[in-house]
Design a protein around this motif. Structure first.
Motif, PDB file in Angstrom:
ATOM      1  N   ALA A   5      -4.510   1.930   0.301  1.00 49.25           N
ATOM      2  CA  ALA A   5      -4.105   3.177   0.950  1.00 49.25           C
ATOM      3  C   ALA A   5      -3.476   4.129  -0.062  1.00 49.25           C
ATOM      4  O   ALA A   5      -2.442   4.732   0.180  1.00 49.25           O
ATOM      5  CB  ALA A   5      -3.132   2.910   2.101  1.00 49.25           C
TER       6      ALA A   5
ATOM      7  N   GLY B 212       0.809  -1.211   0.000  1.00 47.57           N
ATOM      8  CA  GLY B 212       0.000   0.000   0.000  1.00 47.57           C
ATOM      9  C   GLY B 212       0.838   1.255   0.000  1.00 47.57           C
ATOM     10  O   GLY B 212       2.065   1.212   0.057  1.00 47.57           O
ATOM     11  N   GLY B 213       0.164   2.394  -0.096  1.00 45.91           N
ATOM     12  CA  GLY B 213       0.859   3.669  -0.051  1.00 45.91           C
ATOM     13  C   GLY B 213       1.188   4.210  -1.420  1.00 45.91           C
ATOM     14  O   GLY B 213       0.761   3.657  -2.441  1.00 45.91           O
ATOM     15  N   TYR B 214       1.973   5.259  -1.422  1.00 43.48           N
ATOM     16  CA  TYR B 214       2.136   6.060  -2.627  1.00 43.48           C
ATOM     17  C   TYR B 214       3.598   6.247  -2.999  1.00 43.48           C
ATOM     18  O   TYR B 214       3.926   6.483  -4.159  1.00 43.48           O
ATOM     19  CB  TYR B 214       1.461   7.410  -2.379  1.00 43.48           C
ATOM     20  N   GLY B 215       4.499   6.147  -2.046  1.00 41.33           N
ATOM     21  CA  GLY B 215       5.913   6.284  -2.372  1.00 41.33           C
ATOM     22  C   GLY B 215       6.363   7.730  -2.431  1.00 41.33           C
ATOM     23  O   GLY B 215       5.576   8.642  -2.191  1.00 41.33           O
ATOM     24  N   VAL B 216       7.634   7.924  -2.749  1.00 48.87           N
ATOM     25  CA  VAL B 216       8.204   9.259  -2.677  1.00 48.87           C
ATOM     26  C   VAL B 216       8.571   9.816  -4.048  1.00 48.87           C
ATOM     27  O   VAL B 216       8.099  10.864  -4.452  1.00 48.87           O
ATOM     28  CB  VAL B 216       9.445   9.253  -1.765  1.00 48.87           C
TER      29      VAL B 216
ATOM     30  N   PRO C  96      -3.412   7.542  -1.781  1.00 41.76           N
ATOM     31  CA  PRO C  96      -3.973   8.827  -1.355  1.00 41.76           C
ATOM     32  C   PRO C  96      -4.525   9.659  -2.503  1.00 41.76           C
ATOM     33  O   PRO C  96      -4.096  10.779  -2.734  1.00 41.76           O
ATOM     34  CB  PRO C  96      -2.783   9.517  -0.693  1.00 41.76           C
TER      35      PRO C  96
ATOM     36  N   HIS D 174       4.478   1.770  -6.872  1.00 47.32           N
ATOM     37  CA  HIS D 174       3.383   1.588  -5.922  1.00 47.32           C
ATOM     38  C   HIS D 174       2.045   1.423  -6.633  1.00 47.32           C
ATOM     39  O   HIS D 174       1.119   0.847  -6.080  1.00 47.32           O
ATOM     40  CB  HIS D 174       3.288   2.783  -4.962  1.00 47.32           C
TER      41      HIS D 174
END
Lengths: 290, 563, 310
Positions: free
Chosen positions: C258, C164-168, C260, C176
């Motif tokens: 997740a 999950g998540g979006y990374g940088v 965003p 992601h």
């Protein structure tokens, strides 16, 4: 020449046979699921909302696995998973069927009115459809479920029914316009038949097959939408279970008790496969044009 | 169109099933992946990573009141005072020392020398006074906590715009600040330790706009904001100009936002996160962790000062009836609810949770599970065959409430009370349950603002907090004897006597049962083996100013002993 | 063409007006910013100031007028929870949702068309049946179930993707996005595979293909060069429609992974009763749907010469 046409004929027959088999399997699946749901009170070994904590949760609070008294084990609150599945199926199916019925009535009515009368009626109704279609469906369902004072099965049924008839209405309208221009309809009108007579005698029977076919697949879609809403926590209200809410409850147990994820997921998939197969079979049988 | 359904399909199904179960049995991370280098003294440097399942709303200390905002704000802003990690007493922070006048009505704070905000602006007594006024001014920021400071002399006139400044905040010199109260209040220092009172550079906030400040905060805390990717993550960087040169140890803190708990925990197990708490650990995850021997030493649990119960509105039928209230209080099987939460909550018979001054493990008359007694009370209430109507129980949304609601519903059914569950989002829940005669029964809890019994009992049961709308006293319980006792306790300077008074007040509540007290929560934390948590705040659990990482981290062997 | 376009745009404006008005009135009583912003302990005075800040002390008509006035200027109001302009909240998240949408569309079209073409080229073989059966089953699997399975097996157990998540960094974002995009794409890919196959099978029986065959062209050349182009028409239409839905339609997938994006924003604002954000997301979503429809129409007109000349 003759041999090749024979070949296509027989291959067509073979195809039709195969088609029917799919439809048959779909029908069986649907019937089995419907029967299980209908007979839930008789089949369920326990009431669906009673937590048998001392029997079904270990001393550390882990739900037990399948055993004689609890054939599918217990859920996270120590309730009988099988009973919840059966009663949950009742809810999921009831909501899906009822809202499909509602949308069929609304959609067919509006589609026929629009297609048959044309002109201003058509413009107004179709602009209404455009407006409704440009709402983000899921978002609006969630928002409406939030605004009502007492969310629950009834709200779910009304929201789904009243928000999802647009696609059906468009197709019914198109078919109505086709039928209206057919000779026997114009002849009936010329002979002085009333609008209602034309609609009920000529138009409705001709769009009925289309509606039935579309509705069968829409039931499948409604089952998914209901489960999505319940999964997002805006569907049924606990302790009522539905397959979506069971999936939601299984989230934390994804890894430690994967059964809780697999059972409702399978139920949803099997039912949806059933309705889709049935719908496809019906399409081939009833409405080969589409 | 051709559809295919043959034995092939069912074989496919079977294959998937086998695949799923095969995999599900193999848990890939049964032990930590890394451990520390074994350093005995704190090491500086490193990035500390944790996550929250909610989104970050604001970084303005005057607006932060939810768990996550407060947690991040506490790293960016220091206050005049703070809590001592070991004793829990209020101790100086930006203030060098403070004193209370003999009459108890005024406090003097002496600031440290040469304090600066992280942008270099001078932080003196004037700056503290201006930022307190910013917080108290409703035209500037919507502060959720102004009521903690209403005893400051002239705070009301100021907020109404009748005075340019708060009379009770007096700058004696650049390093000395005096605050005068209208009444004695033993919790004023607690209020000053809340982030609401933390100094902010008001000139900067006014220049960029108060709403903008909430996203680009500048404070005097151990960290500064490096990046805030909305809805995704917040990165804090060490404040090189922090007044305490020995802190912080960490170079960076990364907080992932809006990450569902089970995802957080999968990441933690994979070694992508350094710290996990209740906010991370689901029931199931917690169980997994306790089952894995290698992890067990790193699992800590301590009381969390929060309590939950059923609030029964004593102004509403049928709960005017004290026997019915008692029946509810004795009908709920707290232990079995605790078990379905793996004992991460503990049964509680009274108002004060363990860890709070005033907690009494042997509270006379404490609410417990006693079905016979509950049935007797039902009879005394006049409902030997159960209460005939369905009662609506209000709860906030969330997994835990869904669980508790259903268990409470099942328990009350056994004494003949039928419950319908009503889940509402937090704003609606507050709005409705705090309105007069709107709701008969609600599942409620209280998480301390500061460790003092008054914060629980005054807030929830003093008749001062009853109003037609937004009544904090949501059971609308009014008892003049209790009010009088609480008013005396609030100003009592002798701590032991004060606590005894609060305990007496608690006994009144247990008897009258405006709430059925149910349980207290515990805080569970688990850190990667290379994390040294350091002393942590007794009030604000998500704080890492004393935390250090035992770097470089090495593959886990289990040889480096846990702390 | 221009007159057609103008009429279309006028219709879109009218529809958007209807959507935003309906949304405004439906959500009017949904939530009050006070509890969201001020929590349980706020003083009456602070509450009053917040009400005034959001213009909630005004009568409904005035509120509606102001809302419409702002909307015309592209101002969606202020969020209750974040106390920031809704438009900037959406603008921040839109690129993320767009990334997910574009990736899933690329995936579903390439995979779907490729499988469909393969099935058509090898029609009535075992491969064809397998592809069709597989796609049928996939179409019956809700995205949120596939999403959870992907997350569990591919990301966690196999450890191939982030959880999950979006990374940088930009590359990280793409990395992601792969799993959630595949979860979204799976269903549509199955649908497109069936669509492509059925269209192709029909086209392959048509006269001009027979001619091509008679010329001795190889089967792959016939399928790829001649037949596929025509088979893509219905796909383009349904792509346009689904693209609009992806603006907000990824609510479930974004929740599971997740991610965003706007779906997540919408979901969180609904559970937090952040009315201006809910309204903003609905309006934004319907703009997306309208844009998708328009693009689909235009693309169709462009691809199909019969419509262009008519």
């Amino acid at each position: 020449m003759s041999t090749s046409s024979q070949a296509t004929n027989s291959s067509r027959a073979w195809l039709r046979f195969k088609r029917n088999r799919g439809a048959l399997v779909g029908l069986v699946l649907v019937c089995v699921v419907a029967l299980l749901a209908l007979l839930a009170p008789a089949l369920a070994p326990h009431p669906p909302d009673v937590p048998y904590k001392s029997r079904t949760l270990t001393s550390r609070g882990v739900p037990i696995g399948p055993e004689r008294a609890f054939p599918l084990g217990a859920d996270s609150l120590g309730r009988c998973e099988l009973s919840r599945l059966l009663y949950g199926g009742r809810v999921s199916l009831a909501v899906a069927l009822a809202s499909t019925l509602l949308l069929a009535i609304v959609g067919t009515g509006i589609g026929i009115a629009s297609g048959y009368f044309g002109g201003l009626t058509d413009t107004v109704l179709m602009r209404g459809v455009d407006v409704l279609l440009s709402f983000p469906f899921l978002l609006v369902c969630m928002a409406i479920n939030k605004t009502v004072a007492r969310p629950g099965i009834w709200v779910l049924f009304l929201v789904l029914g009243f928000l999802s008839w647009t696609g059906l209405a468009r197709q019914v309208r198109a078919r109505t316009m086709q039928v209206r221009s057919l000779e026997f309809v114009t002849a009936a009108r010329a002979l002085g038949a009333t609008h209602s007579r034309v609609i009920f005698r000529h138009i409705l029977p001709n769009v009925a097959s289309l509606v039935i076919v579309l509705c069968t697949t829409l039931v499948a879609e409604m089952i998914i939408v209901e489960s999505v809403l319940s999964y997002l926590g805006v569907g049924v209200v606990p302790p009522t279970s539905s397959w979506g809410s069971m999936l939601q409850e299984s989230d934390p147990y994804m890894r430690s008790v994967p059964r809780l994820l697999a059972i409702p997921a399978m139920a949803i998939t099997v039912t949806v496969v059933g309705f889709n197969l049935l719908g496809e079979g019906l399409r081939d049988a009833l409405d080969p044009k589409s | 169109m051709r559809s295919i359904l043959s034995p092939r399909l069912s074989r496919w199904f079977l294959l998937v099933l086998v695949f799923v179960t095969q995999f599900a049995c193999k848990e890939p991370y049964t032990a930590p992946r890394f451990e520390g280098a074994g350093s005995a003294t704190p090491v500086r440097g490193g990035t500390f990573r944790f996550a929250f399942d909610t989104d970050l709303r604001t970084l303005d200390p005057a607006q932060a009141y939810d768990e996550l905002s407060t947690a991040v704000v506490r790293h960016l802003f220091d206050g005049l005072v703070d809590y001592d990690p070991t004793t829990g007493e209020v101790v100086p922070q930006l203030a060098e020392r403070f004193e209370q006048a003999a009459d108890g009505l005024s406090y003097t704070f002496y600031l440290r020398a040469n304090l600066r905000f992280s942008d270099g602006t001078i932080l003196d007594a004037h700056a503290v006074a201006r930022s307190l006024e910013r917080m108290l001014d409703p035209r500037k920021v919507p502060c959720p906590g102004t009521s903690f400071y209403h005893l400051l002399e002239g705070a009301d006139d100021f907020a109404e715009g009748r005075a340019p400044h708060v009379r009770g905040i007096v700058v004696r010199d650049a390093r000395t600040l005096v605050m005068r109260l209208t009444q004695r209040d033993q919790t004023f220092l607690n209020a000053m330790a809340m982030p609401f009172a933390a100094p902010v550079p008001t000139a900067y906030a006014a220049r960029v706009g108060n709403d903008h400040f909430a996203r680009n905060p500048i404070g005097a805390g151990p960290f500064v904001l490096e990046a805030w990717e909305s809805g995704s993550r917040v990165v804090l960087r060490r404040n090189p100009n922090y007044w305490d040169p020995s802190r912080p140890y960490l170079d960076r803190i990364v907080v992932e936002l809006s990450l569902a708990r089970h995802l957080q925990f999968m990441r933690f197990q994979r070694g992508d996160m350094d710290h996990a708490t209740n906010y991370t650990l689901n029931t199931a995850d917690y169980l997994m962790m306790t089952e894995q021997r290698a992890w067990r030493p790193y699992l800590k649990r301590e009381p969390d000062i929060a309590m939950y119960g059923l609030s029964m509105n004593v102004e509403v039928t049928p709960f005017q009836n004290v026997h019915l209230r008692r029946a509810v209080a004795f009908a709920i099987d707290r232990d079995s609810i605790a078990r379905s939460r793996n004992y991460r909550i503990v049964p509680l018979g009274g108002l004060y949770p363990p860890g709070l001054p005033g907690y009494d493990a042997h509270l006379p008359g404490a609410h417990t599970y006693d079905l016979a007694r509950a049935r007797t009370e039902m009879r005394l209430a006049g409902y030997p065959d159960g209460y005939p109507n369905e009662i609506e129980l209000w709860l906030t949304e969330g997994d835990a409430a869904v669980m508790y609601g259903q268990l409470i519903q099942a328990d009350l059914r056994r004494i003949g009370i039928r419950i319908r569950l009503r889940f509402a989002s937090f704003p609606v829940y507050l709005d409705t349950t705090q309105r007069r005669r709107a709701v008969a029964m609600s599942f409620a809890g209280w998480n301390m603002d500061f460790p003092d019994p008054s914060n629980f009992i005054d807030t929830l049961f003093h008749s001062r907090n009853i109003s037609d709308e937004h009544a904090q006293n949501q059971s609308f319980y009014a008892n003049p004897a209790l009010d009088a006792l609480l008013d005396r306790a609030r100003i009592e300077p002798n701590r032991a006597r004060r606590i005894a008074m609060y305990q007496e007040a608690e006994r009144m509540l247990v008897t009258d049962a405006p709430w059925a007290f149910l349980f207290a929560s515990t805080r569970i934390e688990v850190e990667q083996p290379y994390v040294h948590r350091g002393a942590s705040s007794p009030v604000y659990p998500h704080e890492f100013r004393n935390t250090w990482l035992d770097l470089p981290r090495r593959p886990f062997t289990g040889n480096v002993s846990p702390r | 063409m221009i007159r057609y376009l103008l009429r279309r745009i006028a219709a879109v404006v009218l529809i958007l007006w209807a959507v935003s008005s309906m949304t405004f009135f439906v959500t009017l009583k949904l939530g009050d910013p006070i509890a969201t912003l001020l929590g349980p302990r706020a003083s009456a005075r602070d509450r009053e100031h917040v009400r005034r800040y959001y213009g909630l002390d005004q009568p409904t008509v005035v509120q509606y007028g102001r809302y419409m006035g702002r909307l015309v200027r592209g101002d969606l109001g202020m969020s209750y929870r974040y106390r920031r302009p809704v438009a900037s909240l959406i603008a921040e998240r839109f690129p993320r949702t767009l990334l997910l949408a574009v990736m899933s569309i690329v995936l579903e079209v390439t995979v779907g068309v490729a499988l469909g073409a393969l099935a058509a080229a090898r029609r009535k073989t075992k491969l064809d049946s397998a592809i069709m059966a597989g796609s049928f089953l996939t179409m019956s699997m809700p995205t949120f179930i596939t999403g959870k399975l992907f997350l569990l097996f591919i990301a966690y157990y196999a450890g191939l993707f982030p959880i999950g998540g979006y990374g940088v960094t930009a590359l990280d974002h793409v990395y992601h996005a792969i799993l959630p995009a595949s979860a979204i794409a799976l269903l549509s890919a199955a649908y497109y595979a069936r669509l492509t196959r059925n269209e192709l099978v029909e086209i392959l029986q048509s006269d001009y293909i027979r001619t091509a065959r008679a010329k001795g062209l190889s089967e792959p050349v016939i399928v790829l060069r001649h037949a596929l182009r025509n088979a893509l028409l219905p796909i383009v239409t349904s792509l346009g429609l689904s693209f609009g839905a992806l603006f907000t339609g990824a609510i479930v997938t974004e929740a599971i992974f997740a991610w965003p994006g706007i779906g997540r924003l919408a979901y969180e604002s609904i559970s937090g009763l952040d009315v201006p954000v809910i309204v903003g997301c609905v309006i934004f979503g319907s703009v997306g749907i309208q844009a998708g429809n328009l693009i689909a129409d235009l693309a169709y007109a462009f691809l199909d010469p019969r419509i262009r000349h008519a």
